[in-house]
Motif scaffolding. Structure first.
Motif, PDB file in Angstrom:
ATOM      1  N   ARG A   6       0.851  -1.192   0.000  1.00 15.21           N
ATOM      2  CA  ARG A   6       0.000   0.000   0.000  1.00 15.21           C
ATOM      3  C   ARG A   6       0.886   1.241   0.000  1.00 15.21           C
ATOM      4  N   LYS A   7       0.544   2.195  -0.881  1.00 14.59           N
ATOM      5  CA  LYS A   7       1.290   3.457  -0.932  1.00 14.59           C
ATOM      6  C   LYS A   7       0.688   4.436   0.051  1.00 14.59           C
ATOM      7  N   MET A   8       1.525   5.079   0.827  1.00 17.28           N
ATOM      8  CA  MET A   8       1.076   6.191   1.665  1.00 17.28           C
ATOM      9  C   MET A   8       0.701   7.363   0.774  1.00 17.28           C
ATOM     10  N   GLY A   9      -0.188   8.214   1.268  1.00 17.03           N
ATOM     11  CA  GLY A   9      -0.352   9.515   0.611  1.00 17.03           C
ATOM     12  C   GLY A   9       0.892  10.344   0.902  1.00 17.03           C
ATOM     13  N   GLY A  10       1.215  11.286   0.057  1.00 15.70           N
ATOM     14  CA  GLY A  10       2.398  12.112   0.308  1.00 15.70           C
ATOM     15  C   GLY A  10       2.558  13.175  -0.745  1.00 15.70           C
ATOM     16  N   ILE A  11       3.556  14.018  -0.530  1.00 15.07           N
ATOM     17  CA  ILE A  11       3.833  15.117  -1.458  1.00 15.07           C
ATOM     18  C   ILE A  11       4.289  14.551  -2.805  1.00 15.07           C
ATOM     19  N   GLU A  12       3.755  15.085  -3.873  1.00 17.98           N
ATOM     20  CA  GLU A  12       4.257  14.721  -5.193  1.00 17.98           C
ATOM     21  C   GLU A  12       5.304  15.750  -5.605  1.00 17.98           C
ATOM     22  N   GLU A  13       6.511  15.268  -5.861  1.00 21.27           N
ATOM     23  CA  GLU A  13       7.604  16.183  -6.206  1.00 21.27           C
ATOM     24  C   GLU A  13       7.621  16.434  -7.707  1.00 21.27           C
ATOM     25  N   THR A  14       7.646  17.700  -8.080  1.00 21.38           N
ATOM     26  CA  THR A  14       7.620  18.051  -9.508  1.00 21.38           C
ATOM     27  C   THR A  14       8.864  18.847  -9.927  1.00 21.38           C
ATOM     28  N   THR A  15       9.811  19.028  -8.986  1.00 22.66           N
ATOM     29  CA  THR A  15      11.023  19.806  -9.287  1.00 22.66           C
ATOM     30  C   THR A  15      11.820  19.150 -10.414  1.00 22.66           C
ATOM     31  N   LYS A  16      12.279  19.960 -11.353  1.00 18.49           N
ATOM     32  CA  LYS A  16      13.174  19.473 -12.421  1.00 18.49           C
ATOM     33  C   LYS A  16      14.274  20.506 -12.596  1.00 18.49           C
ATOM     34  N   PHE A  17      15.496  20.055 -12.822  1.00 21.54           N
ATOM     35  CA  PHE A  17      16.614  20.967 -13.029  1.00 21.54           C
ATOM     36  C   PHE A  17      17.121  20.839 -14.468  1.00 21.54           C
ATOM     37  N   PRO A  18      17.452  21.960 -15.120  1.00 24.70           N
ATOM     38  CA  PRO A  18      17.933  21.880 -16.504  1.00 24.70           C
ATOM     39  C   PRO A  18      19.322  21.248 -16.582  1.00 24.70           C
ATOM     40  N   LEU A  19      19.594  20.671 -17.726  1.00 23.43           N
ATOM     41  CA  LEU A  19      20.913  20.075 -17.978  1.00 23.43           C
ATOM     42  C   LEU A  19      21.885  21.165 -18.423  1.00 23.43           C
ATOM     43  N   PRO A  20      23.203  20.910 -18.292  1.00 24.71           N
ATOM     44  CA  PRO A  20      24.185  21.873 -18.826  1.00 24.71           C
ATOM     45  C   PRO A  20      23.988  22.043 -20.327  1.00 24.71           C
ATOM     46  N   LYS A  21      24.351  23.235 -20.803  1.00 18.04           N
ATOM     47  CA  LYS A  21      24.103  23.607 -22.210  1.00 18.04           C
ATOM     48  C   LYS A  21      24.537  22.537 -23.220  1.00 18.04           C
ATOM     49  N   GLY A  22      25.746  22.075 -23.118  1.00 17.85           N
ATOM     50  CA  GLY A  22      26.285  21.175 -24.133  1.00 17.85           C
ATOM     51  C   GLY A  22      25.644  19.807 -24.180  1.00 17.85           C
ATOM     52  N   LEU A  23      24.744  19.510 -23.215  1.00 19.08           N
ATOM     53  CA  LEU A  23      24.135  18.174 -23.178  1.00 19.08           C
ATOM     54  C   LEU A  23      22.628  18.201 -23.384  1.00 19.08           C
ATOM     55  N   ARG A  24      22.066  19.389 -23.600  1.00 23.36           N
ATOM     56  CA  ARG A  24      20.615  19.458 -23.834  1.00 23.36           C
ATOM     57  C   ARG A  24      20.306  18.897 -25.213  1.00 23.36           C
ATOM     58  N   LEU A  25      19.108  18.370 -25.348  1.00 21.71           N
ATOM     59  CA  LEU A  25      18.690  17.861 -26.657  1.00 21.71           C
ATOM     60  C   LEU A  25      18.524  19.039 -27.607  1.00 21.71           C
ATOM     61  N   GLU A  26      19.108  18.920 -28.775  1.00 15.85           N
ATOM     62  CA  GLU A  26      19.009  20.008 -29.749  1.00 15.85           C
ATOM     63  C   GLU A  26      17.589  20.066 -30.323  1.00 15.85           C
ATOM     64  N   PRO A  27      17.015  21.267 -30.509  1.00 16.55           N
ATOM     65  CA  PRO A  27      15.692  21.340 -31.137  1.00 16.55           C
ATOM     66  C   PRO A  27      15.783  20.848 -32.580  1.00 16.55           C
ATOM     67  N   PRO A  28      14.718  20.225 -33.087  1.00 16.28           N
ATOM     68  CA  PRO A  28      14.771  19.743 -34.477  1.00 16.28           C
ATOM     69  C   PRO A  28      14.880  20.924 -35.442  1.00 16.28           C
ATOM     70  N   PRO A  29      15.489  20.728 -36.618  1.00 16.44           N
ATOM     71  CA  PRO A  29      15.614  21.834 -37.584  1.00 16.44           C
ATOM     72  C   PRO A  29      14.244  22.261 -38.075  1.00 16.44           C
ATOM     73  N   PRO A  30      14.130  23.529 -38.537  1.00 17.90           N
ATOM     74  CA  PRO A  30      12.841  24.013 -39.035  1.00 17.90           C
ATOM     75  C   PRO A  30      12.295  23.100 -40.129  1.00 17.90           C
ATOM     76  N   GLY A  31      10.981  22.875 -40.093  1.00 21.69           N
ATOM     77  CA  GLY A  31      10.353  22.033 -41.113  1.00 21.69           C
ATOM     78  C   GLY A  31      10.473  20.541 -40.830  1.00 21.69           C
ATOM     79  N   HIS A  32      11.193  20.183 -39.747  1.00 24.70           N
ATOM     80  CA  HIS A  32      11.357  18.770 -39.407  1.00 24.70           C
ATOM     81  C   HIS A  32      10.029  18.218 -38.896  1.00 24.70           C
ATOM     82  N   LEU A  33       9.597  17.055 -39.423  1.00 25.90           N
ATOM     83  CA  LEU A  33       8.270  16.529 -39.057  1.00 25.90           C
ATOM     84  C   LEU A  33       8.348  15.575 -37.869  1.00 25.90           C
ATOM     85  N   GLY A  34       9.571  15.030 -37.608  1.00 30.31           N
ATOM     86  CA  GLY A  34       9.787  14.171 -36.450  1.00 30.31           C
ATOM     87  C   GLY A  34       8.675  13.207 -36.205  1.00 30.31           C
TER      88      GLY A  34
END
Length: 324
Positions: A296-324
């Motif tokens: 059984r799971k206790m009730g509790g705080i849901e953590e939503t904190t997220k921290f950004p990654l360093p610049k050189g490791l972030r996912l690059e945005p797709p190029p314009p017009g990319h349908l992905g």
């Protein structure tokens, strides 16, 4: 029914438990560096204090070192989530490594505060555990003027050079109650001491300890999943014990001992901030094999904190017009 004949019935799962945002980010930094640059990636100190996580990253090509002399020139180096001293940062730059800093942003916040107040002429009292890498990293932000206290007795012994400008900082993974007690002793001895606007103990440490405080009185035994080197995991086990509930810390399910569960009906289960959920699942399976029938799971705080990654490791945005 006597204690000896009570049957193992239920596992009560603490909420929240396990990975925090800083740990998630640190592991992702190493994994993305491995994907982007290929093995090996060098990591100064264990990225987080968990045996399973470290071994998993080793198997993917991470090499954990303590001395920067072990890292070849031009290599990619990651600083662990605990942070490093100014001297280590400088040495890494001097050696020409490609550096990614996985220091938890909540630890970095303490470093920034120390640097800012030091410029204003402050000395510091740091509440923390001697030899812990986070403490070494924070104290290493300054060459002098920062004094470590581990308990109330240390507060009486500490001798700062001056008391007009004195500030207190805290290791982020301490027992909330212990830290409050030591901070009270600091205030009593140095009434004009400056305290952080928000406490240094991180939200995840606080939330996991609060959950154990709620859980402990409801169970016959508390199991904490965490490695021996993990400060916040050790504090969870100590807290349950202090609240009068038998408590053990295990690195993984293989360390559970059947005799711990004899005469116990309800088991409380939590995990330190560096322990992955897969280990919790394996512990649940093993406790089920001892006879537990429900989880059984206790009730509790849901953590939503997220921290950004360093610049050189972030996912690059797709190029314009990319349908992905």
């Amino acid at each position: 029914m006597s204690a000896g004949t009570r049957k193992l019935e239920e596992v009560l799962l603490a909420e929240p438990r396990g990975f925090c945002a800083g740990v998630d980010r640190a592991i992702e930094i190493v994994e993305r560096a491995l994907t982007k640059f290929g093995a090996p990636i060098y990591v100064r100190h264990e990225i987080v204090h968990n045996t399973f996580v470290v071994n998993s990253l080793k198997s993917k090509g991470a090499i954990f070192i303590e001395d920067l002399a072990e890292v070849p020139p031009g290599a990619t180096l990651v600083f662990s989530a605990h942070g490093v001293s100014k001297a280590v940062q400088q040495e890494a730059r001097d050696r020409g490594f490609d550096i990614f800093d996985a220091t938890c942003p909540l630890v970095t916040k303490v470093h920034v505060e120390v640097a800012k107040l030091a410029k204003e002429g402050f000395e510091f009292i740091m509440i923390g555990h001697k030899g812990h890498p986070e403490v070494e990293g924070t104290m290493g932000q300054l060459s002098s003027g920062i004094h470590l206290v581990e308990d109330v007795a240390d507060v009486a012994r500490v001798q700062p050079g001056q008391t007009e400008k004195l500030a207190v900082v805290t290791q982020t993974t301490l027992s909330v109650d212990d830290a409050a007690e030591i901070a009270a002793a600091v205030r009593e001895r140095f009434p004009s001491v400056r305290e952080p606007k928000q406490q240094d103990i991180c939200y995840a440490t606080q939330n996991r300890q609060d959950a154990v405080k709620i859980m402990s009185p409801q169970v016959d035994l508390v199991i904490v999943v965490g490695s021996p080197t993990s400060s916040n995991s050790n504090r969870l086990r100590e807290l349950a014990q202090r609240l009068g509930t038998e408590s053990y810390m295990v690195d993984d399910a293989t360390e559970l001992k059947p005799e711990w569960f004899e005469g116990k009906s309800r088991i409380g289960l939590t995990a330190g901030a560096s322990a992955p959920e897969v280990l919790v699942s394996e512990v649940i399976d093993r406790i089920r094999s001892f006879g537990a029938v429900s989880v059984r799971k206790m009730g509790g705080i849901e953590e939503t904190t997220k921290f950004p990654l360093p610049k050189g490791l972030r996912l690059e945005p797709p190029p314009p017009g990319h349908l992905g």
